[in-house]
Design a protein around this motif. Structure first.
Motif, short mmCIF file in Angstrom:
data_model
loop_
_atom_site.label_atom_id
_atom_site.label_comp_id
_atom_site.label_asym_id
_atom_site.label_seq_id
_atom_site.Cartn_x
_atom_site.Cartn_y
_atom_site.Cartn_z
N LEU A 1 0.83 -1.21 0.00
CA LEU A 1 0.00 0.00 0.00
C LEU A 1 0.86 1.26 0.00
N LEU A 2 1.93 1.27 0.77
CA LEU A 2 2.81 2.44 0.83
C LEU A 2 3.35 2.76 -0.56
N HIS A 3 3.83 1.75 -1.26
CA HIS A 3 4.41 1.98 -2.59
C HIS A 3 3.34 2.35 -3.62
N LEU A 4 2.20 1.71 -3.53
CA LEU A 4 1.10 2.07 -4.44
C LEU A 4 0.68 3.51 -4.19
N TRP A 5 0.56 3.89 -2.93
CA TRP A 5 0.20 5.27 -2.59
C TRP A 5 1.23 6.26 -3.16
N LEU A 6 2.52 5.95 -3.00
CA LEU A 6 3.55 6.87 -3.48
C LEU A 6 3.42 7.09 -5.00
N LEU A 7 3.20 6.02 -5.73
CA LEU A 7 3.07 6.16 -7.18
C LEU A 7 1.76 6.87 -7.55
N GLY B 1 -8.02 4.70 3.98
CA GLY B 1 -7.61 5.24 5.27
C GLY B 1 -6.15 5.59 5.30
N ARG B 2 -5.32 4.70 4.76
CA ARG B 2 -3.88 4.95 4.74
C ARG B 2 -3.52 6.07 3.77
N VAL B 3 -4.18 6.11 2.62
CA VAL B 3 -3.94 7.20 1.67
C VAL B 3 -4.21 8.54 2.34
N GLN B 4 -5.32 8.63 3.03
CA GLN B 4 -5.65 9.88 3.71
C GLN B 4 -4.62 10.19 4.80
N ALA B 5 -4.28 9.20 5.60
CA ALA B 5 -3.30 9.41 6.68
C ALA B 5 -1.94 9.80 6.12
N TYR B 6 -1.49 9.10 5.08
CA TYR B 6 -0.17 9.40 4.52
C TYR B 6 -0.15 10.75 3.80
N ASP B 7 -1.22 11.07 3.09
CA ASP B 7 -1.28 12.38 2.42
C ASP B 7 -1.19 13.52 3.44
N GLN B 8 -1.96 13.42 4.52
CA GLN B 8 -1.91 14.45 5.55
C GLN B 8 -0.55 14.49 6.23
N ALA B 9 0.00 13.31 6.50
CA ALA B 9 1.27 13.24 7.22
C ALA B 9 2.44 13.76 6.38
N ILE B 10 2.51 13.38 5.12
CA ILE B 10 3.65 13.81 4.30
C ILE B 10 3.62 15.32 4.10
N ASP B 11 2.42 15.88 4.04
CA ASP B 11 2.29 17.33 3.91
C ASP B 11 2.67 18.04 5.22
N GLN C 1 5.25 8.95 12.19
CA GLN C 1 4.21 8.50 13.12
C GLN C 1 3.13 7.70 12.40
N ALA C 2 2.72 8.14 11.23
CA ALA C 2 1.71 7.41 10.45
C ALA C 2 2.25 6.04 10.03
N ILE C 3 3.50 6.00 9.61
CA ILE C 3 4.12 4.73 9.22
C ILE C 3 4.27 3.82 10.43
N ALA D 1 10.59 3.65 11.90
CA ALA D 1 9.55 4.41 11.20
C ALA D 1 10.13 5.67 10.58
N ARG D 2 11.05 6.30 11.28
CA ARG D 2 11.70 7.50 10.72
C ARG D 2 12.50 7.15 9.47
N GLN D 3 13.15 6.00 9.48
CA GLN D 3 13.89 5.56 8.30
C GLN D 3 12.94 5.27 7.14
N LEU D 4 11.84 4.60 7.44
CA LEU D 4 10.86 4.34 6.39
C LEU D 4 10.25 5.65 5.87
N ALA D 5 10.03 6.61 6.75
CA ALA D 5 9.51 7.91 6.33
C ALA D 5 10.52 8.62 5.43
N ALA D 6 11.80 8.55 5.78
CA ALA D 6 12.83 9.16 4.94
C ALA D 6 12.87 8.48 3.57
N TYR D 7 12.72 7.17 3.56
CA TYR D 7 12.66 6.44 2.30
C TYR D 7 11.44 6.90 1.48
N ALA D 8 10.28 7.01 2.13
CA ALA D 8 9.06 7.44 1.43
C ALA D 8 9.24 8.85 0.85
#
Length: 183
Positions: A53-59, A111-121, A129-131, A144-151
C-alpha cells in the motif's frame, strides 16, 4: 483525419502490459528483503500488504499531478484489487467472505492514503508517526523515521520523473537504505 466526434470516445487505457509491468515494479519493491530484515516491517501477510500500500500510494500520489495519468491510476488500483482478490482465493478464503475482505482492503487503502497524504504534507515526523502506526504496529519509531525518509526520497524521485516515463513504466524506485540504530 480528425473526426469531429472523437472527443466523445472513451479515453484509451494504458496497455495491459504496461499496467502489469508497473504493478510488478510496485510488488517487487515492496518485497525487498531490507524492509523486513533491516527496517522492521513485519514479514507477515499484513506487513507485506502495508508495504505494498505504501508503494502504491507513493506512485498514485505522483500520478495525481500528471495530466494524462488518470486512466493509468485507475488501472493500477484495479490491478491491486484484482491481486488482493486472487490472493484471498489462493489463501482459501471462501466466495462468501471475499467481498467482505475486499471491502476491508478498500477501507484500509483509503484510510492509509488519507493518513499518509496528511502526514507527508505535515513533515517527516508526522509521516514517521503514520508509518509507525500503520506498518510497524506502533513500535520502533526509529525504524519508522527511516521508512519515512525512504518514502520522502521516493516521492522526490518520482517527482523528478517525467510524465512519459511514468506512463510507460520507465522509472525505478530508489533503493531503501537502513541505518544502524542500535546504541
Amino acid at each position: 483525419m480528425l473526426w469531429p466526434f472523437n472527443h466523445f470516445r472513451k479515453p484509451r487505457l494504458a496497455p495491459a502490459g504496461t499496467i502489469e509491468a508497473i504493478y510488478g515494479m510496485i510488488v517487487t519493491q515492496a518485497r525487498e528483503p531490507i524492509f523486513y530484515r533491516d527496517l522492521g516491517v513485519p514479514d507477515t501477510v499484513n506487513g507485506r500488504f502495508d508495504l505494498l500500500l505504501l508503494h502504491l500510494w507513493l506512485l498514485l500520489r505522483r500520478l495525481r499531478t500528471a495530466p494524462g495519468a488518470v486512466e493509468l491510476s485507475q488501472a493500477l488500483f484495479d490491478r491491486f484489487c484484482e491481486d488482493m482478490d486472487d490472493n484471498l482465493r489462493e489463501m482459501g478464503v471462501g466466495d462468501q467472505t471475499v467481498p467482505k475482505r475486499m471491502r476491508a482492503f478498500g477501507e484500509a487503502f483509503y484510510g492509509r492514503v488519507q493518513a499518509y497524504d496528511q502526514a507527508i504534507d505535515a513533515g517527516a515526523e508526522a509521516l514517521a508517526q503514520a508509518i509507525c502506526k500503520n506498518i510497524l504496529n506502533g513500535a520502533a519509531m526509529d525504524r519508522a523515521r527511516q521508512l519515512a525518509a525512504y518514502a520522502q526520497a521516493t516521492e522526490a524521485n518520482l517527482g523528478l520523473t517525467g510524465e512519459p516515463a511514468l506512463l510507460l513504466g520507465s522509472f525505478e524506485f530508489p533503493a531503501p537504505i537502513a541505518k544502524d540504530v542500535t546504541p
